[in-house]
Structure formats: structure tokens, C-alpha cells
Scaffold this active site. Structure first.
Site, PDB file in Angstrom:
ATOM      1  N   SER A  56       0.293  -0.155   1.307  1.00 43.50           N
ATOM      2  CA  SER A  56       1.733   0.079   1.423  1.00 43.50           C
ATOM      3  C   SER A  56       2.042   1.564   1.563  1.00 43.50           C
ATOM      4  O   SER A  56       1.328   2.417   1.023  1.00 43.50           O
ATOM      5  CB  SER A  56       2.438  -0.462   0.171  1.00 43.50           C
ATOM      6  OG  SER A  56       3.770  -0.022   0.098  1.00 43.50           O
ATOM      7  N   TYR A 116       4.011  -0.650  -8.661  1.00 42.66           N
ATOM      8  CA  TYR A 116       3.616  -1.330  -7.421  1.00 42.66           C
ATOM      9  C   TYR A 116       2.739  -0.413  -6.568  1.00 42.66           C
ATOM     10  O   TYR A 116       1.680  -0.824  -6.085  1.00 42.66           O
ATOM     11  CB  TYR A 116       4.860  -1.759  -6.637  1.00 42.66           C
ATOM     12  CG  TYR A 116       4.548  -2.262  -5.251  1.00 42.66           C
ATOM     13  CD1 TYR A 116       3.892  -3.484  -5.072  1.00 42.66           C
ATOM     14  CD2 TYR A 116       4.902  -1.525  -4.128  1.00 42.66           C
ATOM     15  CE1 TYR A 116       3.596  -3.956  -3.801  1.00 42.66           C
ATOM     16  CE2 TYR A 116       4.613  -1.986  -2.854  1.00 42.66           C
ATOM     17  CZ  TYR A 116       3.959  -3.199  -2.699  1.00 42.66           C
ATOM     18  OH  TYR A 116       3.652  -3.653  -1.437  1.00 42.66           O
TER      19      TYR A 116
END
Length: 326
Positions: free
Chosen positions: A132, A157
Site C-alpha cells: 500500500s 495498517y
């Protein structure tokens, strides 16, 4: 296509669905095993609709399971023919990681470890996995390059995604598994995730509810349309690298307020705006340096934010009756 038997984790998720559909439509000689736990992080109706579309293809075999459960993973897959793993399944969302960090440890850390260990035990040659743009954190250097230091994530995350990259290198180094990591930059499009801003904006605008705009609108995002991401993943499947990480973005940061204006335009409806300060874990700007991806993956994003949001809004309006329930 070199690979004939492909395992795709998170196959009922946004990117997993679009990738599976693309591969099934373009390669007649492949078999896809899709796994997903169909959890309720967001309304499962959307995951079920995606999965129902995929089930129409005879060479798609779906198994409902949670890959963070090693026993279930092995028992379900130990006798399957698999020669490539595409690991897209994860607990997504920066903001939710502030509320429920354990979900990220279970899915993104333990679950990813299980997938890499499965590749080792089944002697699978190659894994393509999702990372990501969040790993770049508050990076001040623009645009974000794969060579940049990513040791200071600003959300759990992001930390789990960086961990996935580190574990991938370890499994490559120890066991020779080819590992290709893809850092996605704010992927959007039809059948997208309802927890993402563009989807929430559309729902609230249509429902005459105010939309929340953080940092008073002073943010930019490198939005990437889903078909461009699928093209990038397909290229990563075809090309062989021992261990690499690539940015998959659009390399055109979009100002948040322009983004909102486009959604208003395509929905033909104005939004009531609720301006708020910056949220914890958020970043001001994302911007992908695509030099490496262009050179090694022949990656070239084609869909502009204007065209991509127009496609999404048209789809949303056509399906709003059930989408407003998600």
C-alpha cells in the site's frame, strides 16, 4: 499465461474481484481458486454480489475461509494444484486500525505469514502480494519512490503492510520464492469499497446527507482507477522478478475539493459539506513515482480521474437501490 492454477486471496474483495474477472475473461486455460472470509467489515452484500458474478465462470472455484486460520488453510488447499499465489486479502482501512488493531494483526500479519508459509510448503514458485502507498507515511519527498525510506508508518495498517514486505523478502531469501509486492495508491471504481471516501460521498450526496471533508479540504490523493491496477497486477504476473516492489498509482495527485466537485457534477447534485480537522493516521498527500513501474512492468495508467469518476458515478446511479443499503 505461464501459470495455469492460481490462488487469489480476497477474491470477493474490490481488487480481487476485478482481477479474477479479468483473468477469467482473458485466459481460457486457467483455473482460479478464490478464497475470502466474506467478513462484515463492510456490508457483505457487496462481497456476495461480486462473488456471485465470479461463480458464473466455470473455471472459478470459491472456498469460504479465513486464511489467518492455518489449520483451515492447509486442509482446504493441501491437495489443490496451485502454481501462483496472488495475495490480495487483508484487513483494509487506515482509520479502522485505530479502533480495532487486533483485526490487522490477525489478517495482515498472521494471515500473510500463513500465505507465505503455504507457498513454501506447496513449493510454489511465485507470490504477487498487495502492499500500500500508506507505507510512505508522512514522507516529505515528492513523488514517493520505491527507494524511499518507509520506516516511519503513521498508522497500524501501514505498519502491517511494511511488515508484509519484510516477511516477503525473508521468504525469498530463505526459500527462493519469487516475491513481487505492489504498493497500491487509493484504488477506486465500480464495485469498490463502501468505506472509502468516494463511495461514502456518493451515498451521502444521493441521500441528502452532509459529507465530512477532513483537513478542511486541504489534501491530495493519487487516485488510481481499478482497470489500471488490474493491468499492473497482470503485468506483475507475467514478468518474473526474484524480489521487487512496485508503485501502482496514477502519478497525478488530485485536490480533494476538485474530487468532490467531480462527484457532484456526475451525480448532478450538490453536497452539503462538513469541514473537519485532519484525522489521526491520515496524510496530506500521496503521489506515486512510476519510473520503476513504467520501466520494468511496462505499466502505464490510462484512465483519468475525470473518466474514472464518471464511470463510477454512472454505475452508482444505475445500482443505487441496493448500493444505498451497503
Amino acid at each position: 499465461m505461464k501459470y495455469k492454477n492460481i490462488l487469489i486471496t480476497g477474491s470477493a474483495g474490490f481488487i480481487g474481484f476485478h482481477l479474477s474477472k479479468y483473468l477469467l475473461e482473458n485466459y481460457n486455460d486457467i483455473q482460479i481458486i478464490g478464497i475470502d472470509n466474506l467478513n462484515n467489515y463492510y456490508n457483505p452484500i457487496l462481497k456476495e454480489k461480486r462473488n456471485d458474478i465470479l461463480k458464473n465462470y466455470e473455471n472459478y472455484n470459491f472456498i469460504k475461509m479465513d486464511f489467518s486460520n492455518w489449520h483451515d488453510l492447509v486442509n482446504n488447499l493441501k491437495n489443490k494444484d496451485i502454481d501462483l499465489i496472488i495475495h490480495l486479502g487483508a484487513q483494509a482501512g487506515v482509520r479502522y486500525s485505530l479502533e480495532n488493531p487486533w483485526a490487522y494483526e490477525s489478517s495482515n500479519i498472521l494471515g500473510t505469514l500463513n500465505i507465505y508459509e503455504l507457498a513454501r510448503k506447496l513449493n510454489i514458485e511465485k507470490v504477487v502480494y498487495a502492499s500500500s502507498s500508506s507505507v510512505y507515511g508522512g514522507n516529505k519527498k515528492i513523488p514517493f519512490s520505491e527507494d524511499d525510506n518507509v520506516d516511519k508508518p503513521v498508522s497500524l495498517y501501514a505498519a502491517t503492510k511494511k511488515s508484509n514486505e519484510l516477511m516477503a523478502y525473508t521468504y525469498h531469501h530463505l526459500y527462493g520464492i519469487k516475491m513481487t509486492g505492489l504498493r497500491f495508491f487509493t484504488v477506486y471504481g465500480e464495485y469498490g469499497r463502501p468505506d472509502m471516501a468516494y463511495f461514502k460521498f456518493a451515498k451521502k450526496i444521493i441521500s441528502n446527507e452532509p459529507i465530512d471533508i477532513y483537513n478542511y479540504g486541504n489534501m491530495e490523493r493519487d487516485f488510481t482507477y481499478i482497470s489500471d491496477v488490474v493491468d499492473g497486477i497482470n503485468s506483475a504476473i507475467k514478468k518474473d522478478f526474484d524480489y521487487e516492489i512496485f508503485n501502482l498509482g496514477n502519478s497525478r495527485p488530485i485536490k480533494l475539493m476538485y474530487f468532490v466537485e467531480l462527484i457532484e457534477q456526475y451525480l448532478n447534485k450538490s453536497a452539503e459539506k462538513n469541514f473537519l480537522p485532519m484525522q489521526d493516521g491520515d496524510v496530506l498527500r500521496t503521489y506515486a513515482d512510476l519510473s520503476k513501474s513504467r520501466k520494468l512492468l511496462n505499466y502505464s495508467p490510462k484512465v483519468s480521474i475525470e473518466e474514472g469518476l464518471k464511470r463510477f458515478c454512472n454505475w452508482f446511479l444505475e445500482n443505487k437501490e441496493w448500493l444505498l443499503k451497503t
